[in-house]
Design an enzyme around this catalytic site. Structure first.
Site, PDB file in Angstrom:
ATOM      1  N   TYR A 249      55.791  43.515  53.766  1.00 59.22           N
ATOM      2  CA  TYR A 249      55.364  42.043  53.609  1.00 59.22           C
ATOM      3  C   TYR A 249      56.397  41.857  54.620  1.00 59.22           C
ATOM      4  O   TYR A 249      57.406  42.051  54.544  1.00 59.22           O
ATOM      5  CB  TYR A 249      55.089  41.385  52.389  1.00 59.22           C
ATOM      6  CG  TYR A 249      56.622  41.551  51.986  1.00 59.22           C
ATOM      7  CD1 TYR A 249      55.842  42.971  51.019  1.00 59.22           C
ATOM      8  CD2 TYR A 249      57.667  40.708  51.827  1.00 59.22           C
ATOM      9  CE1 TYR A 249      57.126  42.968  49.690  1.00 59.22           C
ATOM     10  CE2 TYR A 249      58.605  41.234  50.796  1.00 59.22           C
ATOM     11  CZ  TYR A 249      58.736  41.792  49.817  1.00 59.22           C
ATOM     12  OH  TYR A 249      59.461  42.302  49.295  1.00 59.22           O
TER      13      TYR A 249
ATOM     14  N   ASP B  41      61.096  35.435  55.485  1.00 64.50           N
ATOM     15  CA  ASP B  41      62.143  34.562  55.812  1.00 64.50           C
ATOM     16  C   ASP B  41      63.456  34.625  55.471  1.00 64.50           C
ATOM     17  O   ASP B  41      62.757  34.730  54.377  1.00 64.50           O
ATOM     18  CB  ASP B  41      61.325  32.958  56.929  1.00 64.50           C
ATOM     19  CG  ASP B  41      60.426  33.598  58.140  1.00 64.50           C
ATOM     20  OD1 ASP B  41      61.040  34.268  58.851  1.00 64.50           O
ATOM     21  OD2 ASP B  41      60.135  32.998  58.641  1.00 64.50           O
TER      22      ASP B  41
END
Ligand code: 76R
Length: 288
Positions: A180, A183
């Site tokens: 995945y 941020d």
């Protein structure tokens, strides 16, 4: 191997407390998710379909064993609306671009559609090293800082375990993958990039402590994608048991580095295909 020429923290105009962590970069990484055009495959002439699958097998075997410096792995995906994840590691962007196109050019490319692609480069964020260096050398003293940092990075790169992290291999004993993008938050009052180096290093040390509890159960590759793709990092985890993904990610979500600062993109979970598994891709005669 291609290596970065400039460490990330060349911002010597910044006060020591604000500088980014130095980093080491390793192999370039491309995550490709693919879906099979099942109706086309089922409708195809069986001999042609077998040939197309055979070309996929040949490609996958070459990628796994003969793509040095680097390798690619093919994973069958559970859910996520796609059928395969292909994970490519190469020592240059040029070779990665080539690897990314090989599948479409092969006969198997007639039956697969690339759904998503994600570009990054294996990254070791050196928070503790940067914080310790700031304690010894003033980053504003450009020449002294460059010398000391260059020396510290060179010493780091010499370490066997650092090289192995920069050029990761997947253990046969950990066939499952979880991938995945991520941020770090930049919300007002909750901005990772506005924290001091001291605070970021402390949070990452705590993160590492949680991570090391999974030693031997999870192998992780962090690859940086600032300036390369839409998120800041790709996280790739391997495990012998897919429940370890749930365990580590749940545990980390309660740890401050993730609880307060992490944003997650979509997850994909799959299992590495080995040579014998490819036959299962061919629709059986009764499926037509
Ligand atoms: O100094 C230290 O001990 C920390 C070393 C370390 C860094 C710099 C480390 C250790 N990670 C680092 C960087 Mn990590 N990691 C993740 C995830 O699901 C989540 O909440 C997050 C997803 C997992 C599961 C994981 C596992 N890590 C990063 C970064 C870049 C951040 C940056 O540079 O600002 C991200 C996005 C990230 C996310 N991490 C470890 C692990 C594990 C298992 C370890 C210990 C591995 C080891 O030391 O052998």
């Amino acid at each position: 191997m291609s290596t970065p020429t400039m460490p990330r923290n060349t911002r010597t105009d910044l006060p020591a407390a604000e500088i980014p962590p130095a980093s080491l970069e390793g192999w370039y990484v491309l995550h490709q998710s693919l879906s099979v055009d099942w109706p086309a495959l089922k409708a195809a002439d069986p001999a042609y379909a077998r040939g197309a699958v055979a070309s996929f097998v040949t490609l996958a075997e070459r990628w796994a064993t003969d793509a040095e410096p680097g390798w690619s792995g093919v994973y069958r995906v559970a859910g996520g609306g796609v059928d395969f994840l292909v994970l490519h590691f190469r020592d240059s962007l040029d070779r990665l671009i080539e690897a990314g196109h090989e599948l479409q050019l092969s006969p198997w490319g007639d039956y697969v559609l690339v759904r998503e692609e994600y570009l990054s480069v294996v990254e070791l964020g050196l928070y503790a090293l940067t914080r310790d260096l700031v304690g010894r050398v003033d980053p504003m003293d450009r020449a002294a800082w460059d010398d000391a940092l260059g020396e510290a990075l060179a010493a780091e790169r010499e370490k066997g375990f650092v090289r192995r992290r920069l050029q990761p291999r997947q253990s046969e004993h950990m066939p499952y993958v979880c991938y995945y993008p991520m941020d770090k938050r930049r919300n007002p009052g909750q901005n990772w990039y506005a924290l001091t180096l001291e605070d970021r290093a402390a949070l990452m040390a705590a993160h590492g402590t949680v991570g090391r509890r999974f030693a031997g159960r999870i192998a992780q590759v962090i690859s940086g994608s600032m300036g390369l793709d839409d998120w800041e990092w790709a996280v790739t985890l391997w495990a012998a048991d897919p429940l370890e993904f749930k365990a580590i990610i749940s545990e980390m979500r309660y740890d401050a580095a993730s609880a307060e600062y992490a944003e997650f993109g979509p997850f994909l979970v799959g299992k590495r295909l080995s040579a014998g598994d490819f036959e299962a891709l061919l629709p059986s005669p009764t499926a037509r």
